[in-house]
Scaffold this motif. Structure first.
Motif, PDB file in Angstrom:
ATOM      1  N   SER A 167     -17.071   3.319   6.638  1.00  0.00           N
ATOM      2  CA  SER A 167     -16.747   4.402   5.710  1.00  0.00           C
ATOM      3  C   SER A 167     -16.771   3.872   4.282  1.00  0.00           C
ATOM      4  O   SER A 167     -16.602   2.681   4.046  1.00  0.00           O
ATOM      5  N   TRP A 168     -16.972   4.789   3.321  1.00  0.00           N
ATOM      6  CA  TRP A 168     -16.936   4.396   1.925  1.00  0.00           C
ATOM      7  C   TRP A 168     -16.296   5.506   1.102  1.00  0.00           C
ATOM      8  O   TRP A 168     -16.186   6.641   1.546  1.00  0.00           O
ATOM      9  N   ALA A 169     -15.864   5.141  -0.088  1.00  0.00           N
ATOM     10  CA  ALA A 169     -15.176   6.101  -0.942  1.00  0.00           C
ATOM     11  C   ALA A 169     -15.464   5.799  -2.409  1.00  0.00           C
ATOM     12  O   ALA A 169     -15.648   4.641  -2.791  1.00  0.00           O
ATOM     13  N   LYS A 170     -15.483   6.855  -3.209  1.00  0.00           N
ATOM     14  CA  LYS A 170     -15.378   6.714  -4.657  1.00  0.00           C
ATOM     15  C   LYS A 170     -13.998   7.259  -5.006  1.00  0.00           C
ATOM     16  O   LYS A 170     -13.726   8.447  -4.826  1.00  0.00           O
ATOM     17  N   VAL A 171     -13.118   6.374  -5.465  1.00  0.00           N
ATOM     18  CA  VAL A 171     -11.706   6.710  -5.611  1.00  0.00           C
ATOM     19  C   VAL A 171     -11.533   7.851  -6.617  1.00  0.00           C
ATOM     20  O   VAL A 171     -11.876   7.723  -7.791  1.00  0.00           O
ATOM     21  N   ARG A 172     -10.971   8.984  -6.121  1.00  0.00           N
ATOM     22  CA  ARG A 172     -10.693  10.125  -6.984  1.00  0.00           C
ATOM     23  C   ARG A 172      -9.272  10.087  -7.513  1.00  0.00           C
ATOM     24  O   ARG A 172      -9.024  10.365  -8.680  1.00  0.00           O
ATOM     25  N   PHE A 173      -8.330   9.747  -6.619  1.00  0.00           N
ATOM     26  CA  PHE A 173      -6.921   9.701  -7.019  1.00  0.00           C
ATOM     27  C   PHE A 173      -6.235   8.535  -6.319  1.00  0.00           C
ATOM     28  O   PHE A 173      -6.622   8.135  -5.219  1.00  0.00           O
ATOM     29  N   LEU A 174      -5.199   8.018  -6.999  1.00  0.00           N
ATOM     30  CA  LEU A 174      -4.313   7.019  -6.418  1.00  0.00           C
ATOM     31  C   LEU A 174      -2.893   7.549  -6.509  1.00  0.00           C
ATOM     32  O   LEU A 174      -2.478   8.052  -7.561  1.00  0.00           O
ATOM     33  N   PHE A 175      -2.144   7.444  -5.397  1.00  0.00           N
ATOM     34  CA  PHE A 175      -0.763   7.914  -5.375  1.00  0.00           C
ATOM     35  C   PHE A 175       0.148   6.798  -4.879  1.00  0.00           C
ATOM     36  O   PHE A 175      -0.244   5.996  -4.018  1.00  0.00           O
ATOM     37  N   ASP A 176       1.394   6.775  -5.415  1.00  0.00           N
ATOM     38  CA  ASP A 176       2.361   5.818  -4.901  1.00  0.00           C
ATOM     39  C   ASP A 176       3.063   6.417  -3.685  1.00  0.00           C
ATOM     40  O   ASP A 176       2.714   7.504  -3.216  1.00  0.00           O
ATOM     41  N   GLU A 177       4.117   5.704  -3.174  1.00  0.00           N
ATOM     42  CA  GLU A 177       4.775   6.162  -1.947  1.00  0.00           C
ATOM     43  C   GLU A 177       5.525   7.469  -2.113  1.00  0.00           C
ATOM     44  O   GLU A 177       5.831   8.156  -1.134  1.00  0.00           O
ATOM     45  N   ASN A 178       5.783   7.856  -3.360  1.00  0.00           N
ATOM     46  CA  ASN A 178       6.498   9.103  -3.631  1.00  0.00           C
ATOM     47  C   ASN A 178       5.562  10.252  -3.990  1.00  0.00           C
ATOM     48  O   ASN A 178       6.020  11.321  -4.391  1.00  0.00           O
ATOM     49  N   GLY A 179       4.243  10.016  -3.843  1.00  0.00           N
ATOM     50  CA  GLY A 179       3.278  11.066  -4.130  1.00  0.00           C
ATOM     51  C   GLY A 179       2.950  11.231  -5.598  1.00  0.00           C
ATOM     52  O   GLY A 179       2.290  12.199  -5.984  1.00  0.00           O
ATOM     53  N   ARG A 180       3.394  10.299  -6.446  1.00  0.00           N
ATOM     54  CA  ARG A 180       3.105  10.383  -7.877  1.00  0.00           C
ATOM     55  C   ARG A 180       1.766   9.695  -8.181  1.00  0.00           C
ATOM     56  O   ARG A 180       1.458   8.649  -7.634  1.00  0.00           O
TER      57      ARG A 180
ATOM     58  N   PRO B 199      -2.387  -6.579  -7.211  1.00  0.00           N
ATOM     59  CA  PRO B 199      -2.104  -7.282  -5.961  1.00  0.00           C
ATOM     60  C   PRO B 199      -0.697  -7.007  -5.433  1.00  0.00           C
ATOM     61  O   PRO B 199       0.261  -6.919  -6.205  1.00  0.00           O
ATOM     62  N   SER B 200      -0.584  -6.842  -4.131  1.00  0.00           N
ATOM     63  CA  SER B 200       0.648  -6.559  -3.388  1.00  0.00           C
ATOM     64  C   SER B 200       1.134  -5.127  -3.544  1.00  0.00           C
ATOM     65  O   SER B 200       2.186  -4.772  -3.005  1.00  0.00           O
ATOM     66  N   SER B 201       0.405  -4.274  -4.265  1.00  0.00           N
ATOM     67  CA  SER B 201       0.820  -2.874  -4.418  1.00  0.00           C
ATOM     68  C   SER B 201       0.432  -2.064  -3.189  1.00  0.00           C
ATOM     69  O   SER B 201      -0.635  -2.272  -2.600  1.00  0.00           O
ATOM     70  N   ALA B 202       1.310  -1.126  -2.827  1.00  0.00           N
ATOM     71  CA  ALA B 202       1.011  -0.173  -1.758  1.00  0.00           C
ATOM     72  C   ALA B 202       0.589   1.133  -2.412  1.00  0.00           C
ATOM     73  O   ALA B 202       1.296   1.659  -3.269  1.00  0.00           O
ATOM     74  N   VAL B 203      -0.569   1.658  -2.053  1.00  0.00           N
ATOM     75  CA  VAL B 203      -1.103   2.833  -2.734  1.00  0.00           C
ATOM     76  C   VAL B 203      -1.869   3.711  -1.758  1.00  0.00           C
ATOM     77  O   VAL B 203      -2.466   3.219  -0.798  1.00  0.00           O
ATOM     78  N   GLN B 204      -1.829   5.028  -1.992  1.00  0.00           N
ATOM     79  CA  GLN B 204      -2.614   5.975  -1.193  1.00  0.00           C
ATOM     80  C   GLN B 204      -3.924   6.251  -1.922  1.00  0.00           C
ATOM     81  O   GLN B 204      -3.920   6.538  -3.120  1.00  0.00           O
ATOM     82  N   VAL B 205      -5.026   6.156  -1.195  1.00  0.00           N
ATOM     83  CA  VAL B 205      -6.368   6.290  -1.779  1.00  0.00           C
ATOM     84  C   VAL B 205      -6.993   7.593  -1.304  1.00  0.00           C
ATOM     85  O   VAL B 205      -7.058   7.866  -0.094  1.00  0.00           O
ATOM     86  N   VAL B 206      -7.469   8.404  -2.252  1.00  0.00           N
ATOM     87  CA  VAL B 206      -8.145   9.672  -1.952  1.00  0.00           C
ATOM     88  C   VAL B 206      -9.576   9.593  -2.453  1.00  0.00           C
ATOM     89  O   VAL B 206      -9.816   9.129  -3.581  1.00  0.00           O
ATOM     90  N   GLY B 207     -10.533  10.056  -1.642  1.00  0.00           N
ATOM     91  CA  GLY B 207     -11.944  10.044  -2.044  1.00  0.00           C
ATOM     92  C   GLY B 207     -12.878   9.541  -0.973  1.00  0.00           C
ATOM     93  O   GLY B 207     -14.065   9.334  -1.207  1.00  0.00           O
ATOM     94  N   TRP B 208     -12.370   9.364   0.248  1.00  0.00           N
ATOM     95  CA  TRP B 208     -13.191   8.840   1.341  1.00  0.00           C
ATOM     96  C   TRP B 208     -14.169   9.898   1.837  1.00  0.00           C
ATOM     97  O   TRP B 208     -13.810  11.075   1.973  1.00  0.00           O
TER      98      TRP B 208
END
Length: 606
Positions: free
Chosen positions: A327-340, A347-356
């Motif tokens: 799979s591949w993605a062009k990252v559209r949005f990045l969100f933290d654990e609280n949805g912001r 490095p070491s950050s936890a992030v939600q990736v949208v754009g897959w």
């Protein structure tokens, strides 16, 4: 006189010695059919059969589509007064490797300190999520089904002292052991939560084993110390049996007594974590292409495919092009654990990736590439590699089946060698007449109960856990359990229809030609991978991700019999309607078009 005799001798030699004749050269290849060999020699089918007379080959069983062994291909050519040479197969040309890989180790001068990635592990209901709740002041437990964590969660926590720690919360239920293992491989430190009133349990031992295999240092959090029946010393003594030696017993593993529910002694636990991280001297390179690990993947109704990732190297930003698995993605949005929304993640950050474009699996390595074109190349290469591996596995299965069939064939005829071929054929027919008395379609129908199943889940990890449970099913003789499809998302009406009557999917393993009258018909040798093929339905051929052809079948055969259906695991030969170039590795899908009236959600109230 002597001179005259010499002249006569030379004349005789000229008439007696035959001029050297150049032998015809035949181009041969592995697994040629009788028809293909005849074409290569410019001969007919009967010529090949005659060349194999008085050999151990059963010429009565040969037809134009029969595949010959290498030695018999050579024997036919030699007996025909010809010589052979091996064909140069175009398939032997290797495609250039277009995969993406991790970068070499960074220059130490480019490294900067990074927060530790800490995984919370332990037995079910020992207080892992409650511990995270207290650390980040949120109420995750209230949203979990039955109080049991269902998914991996990744959270960045900033302590009052300013230090940051990324926590991974892994499920404790036994069915999620694979996800726990994945969490251990993505972490720097493991906090093993053990309830002081419950002691060492199955998942506690399993978590210790994961930590040991991943060579990750551990801190023991003895939880629920506020309960009257709590006995933390007994817990630490029990850990000795599993080679977990706490500092009180002369070891190097810190054991902190806590109450996650009341928040007691959590500062000491975080300080122990920070101290261990300082000893480990955790550093990473914040520049260059991103490298990371996908912790979880799911489909969101508003965002589409979403992954939770831990960044291990580089800085992830909007607009980055990523690949993970196929799979591949062009990252559209990045969100933290609280949805912001966040603009970047180091490095070491936890992030939600949208754009897959498609949902990758949890546990895949995340890599940044320079362009969308490069991402497509990587995904195509990985798909090609998977197809090649699958074909090799299928080919080995076919060769094994052919070997077993040949052994059975020879054994069956050992006692008939003294008979004439007509008598031998009569005896074989009498021995197998019950088999031939059935219609071909009856021999390919299911003769026992079958349950087609669709497995859908909200996240990738849950589906993986369910599939692992289904793999342990051992009652196939009573009812055949067939997983026809699995994926992420809600169960749709299409899924239900698919489970009811799955149309079928087969892979093309080889191509050959058969002679029908004076015409040569291309036939695709296939193996059914899912469901069943039904000749009466429609078919489409898929190559890679493109639909090459759609239409009907001309013939569908199982061995030499014309059949209407072929089910999972069976081999078949099929020819399609139309002049289409079918290739090895193509996928043949059977489907049915249904017209149904559209129903609106309007309720008139009467």
């Amino acid at each position: 006189v002597i001179l005259l005799l010499l002249l006569l001798l030379l004349l005789l030699l000229q008439y007696c010695v035959k001029p050297k004749v150049e032998k015809q050269e035949v181009e041969i290849r592995q697994r040629m059919t009788v028809a293909a060999l005849a074409d290569a020699m410019n001969k007919d089918f009967d010529h090949v059969v005659e060349a194999l007379l008085n050999t151990s080959v059963d010429v009565d069983s040969l037809d134009p589509g029969s595949v010959l062994e290498e030695r018999w291909i050579k024997e036919v050519v030699t007996r025909s007064g010809m010589k052979f040479r091996w064909a140069k197969l175009s398939e032997s040309k290797e495609r250039p490797n277009r995969d993406a890989f991790r970068r070499p180790p960074a220059d130490p001068s480019n490294l900067v300190p990074r927060p530790p990635v800490v995984t919370i592990m332990g037995h079910v209901d020992h207080g892992k999520t409650t511990l995270l709740d207290s650390l980040r002041k949120s109420q995750i437990v209230a949203t979990e089904a039955g109080g049991i964590t269902q998914h991996i969660g990744a959270f960045l926590v900033q302590l009052p002292t300013g230090e940051k720690i990324t926590f991974l919360d892994t499920p404790g239920h036994a069915a999620f052991s694979a996800m726990r293992a994945r969490g251990a491989n993505a972490t720097d430190i493991i906090i093993l939560v053990v309830a002081a009133d419950d002691g060492i349990m199955n998942q506690t031992v399993e978590s210790i084993q994961h930590a040991r295999r991943a060579k990750v240092p551990m801190i023991v959090a003895v939880n629920k110390c506020d309960k009257p029946q709590a006995d933390p010393d007994t817990v630490k003594q029990a850990l000795l049996a599993h080679d977990v030696v706490c500092e009180e017993f002369g070891g190097d593993i810190q054991a902190i007594h806590i109450s996650a529910l009341k928040g007691d002694n959590l500062l000491a636990l975080t300080e122990a974590t920070v101290a261990l991280a300082e000893v480990l001297e955790l550093k990473a390179e914040p520049s260059g292409p991103v490298e990371g690990l996908i912790i979880e993947s799911r489909t969101d109704k508003g965002k589409g495919p979403v992954t939770t990732a831990i960044v291990q190297r580089g800085t992830l930003k909007r607009g980055c092009v990523l690949v993970a698995g196929k799979s591949w993605a062009k990252v559209r949005f990045l969100f933290d654990e609280n949805g912001r929304t966040v603009m970047e993640a180091g490095p070491s950050s936890a992030v939600q990736v949208v754009g897959w474009k498609e949902l990758p699996s949890a546990g895949e390595v995340l890599l940044e590439v320079e362009s969308e074109q490069r991402a497509r190349e990587v995904v195509d290469w990985r798909s090609y590699q998977e197809e090649q591996q699958k074909l090799e596995e299928e080919q080995s299965v076919i060769e094994l089946k052919q070997k077993l069939h040949l052994e059975e064939y020879k054994k069956e005829r050992e006692g008939l060698a003294h008979l004439s071929w007509r008598r031998r054929k009569s005896v074989l027919y009498q021995a197998n007449k019950t088999k031939f008395s059935m219609r071909p379609s009856e021999r390919t129908q299911r003769d026992h109960p079958n349950l087609p199943v669709i497995i859908k889940g909200d996240v990738d990890g849950s589906v993986e856990a369910i599939l692992n449970v289904v793999d342990s099913y051992d009652a196939q003789q009573q009812c055949e359990l067939e997983v026809v499809h699995f994926g992420i998302g809600d169960v749709s009406e299409n899924d239900v229809n698919m489970a009811d009557t799955f149309a079928g999917e087969a892979t093309v393993l080889a191509m050959f030609e058969v002679t029908v009258g004076k015409k040569k018909v291309p036939v695709a040798g296939c193996r059914v991978q899912k469901g069943q093929l039904d000749r009466r339905l429609k078919f489409r051929m898929i190559r890679g991700r493109d639909i090459i052809w759609e239409g009907s079948l001309v013939t569908l055969k199982h061995h030499k019999d014309d059949v209407n259906t072929v089910r999972t695991g069976m081999d078949c030969g099929l020819s399609i309607d139309g002049d289409i170039d079918v290739r090895t590795g193509d996928v043949i899908v059977c489907f049915e078009k249904l017209d149904s009236p559209q129903v609106t959600s309007w309720d008139p109230g009467f």
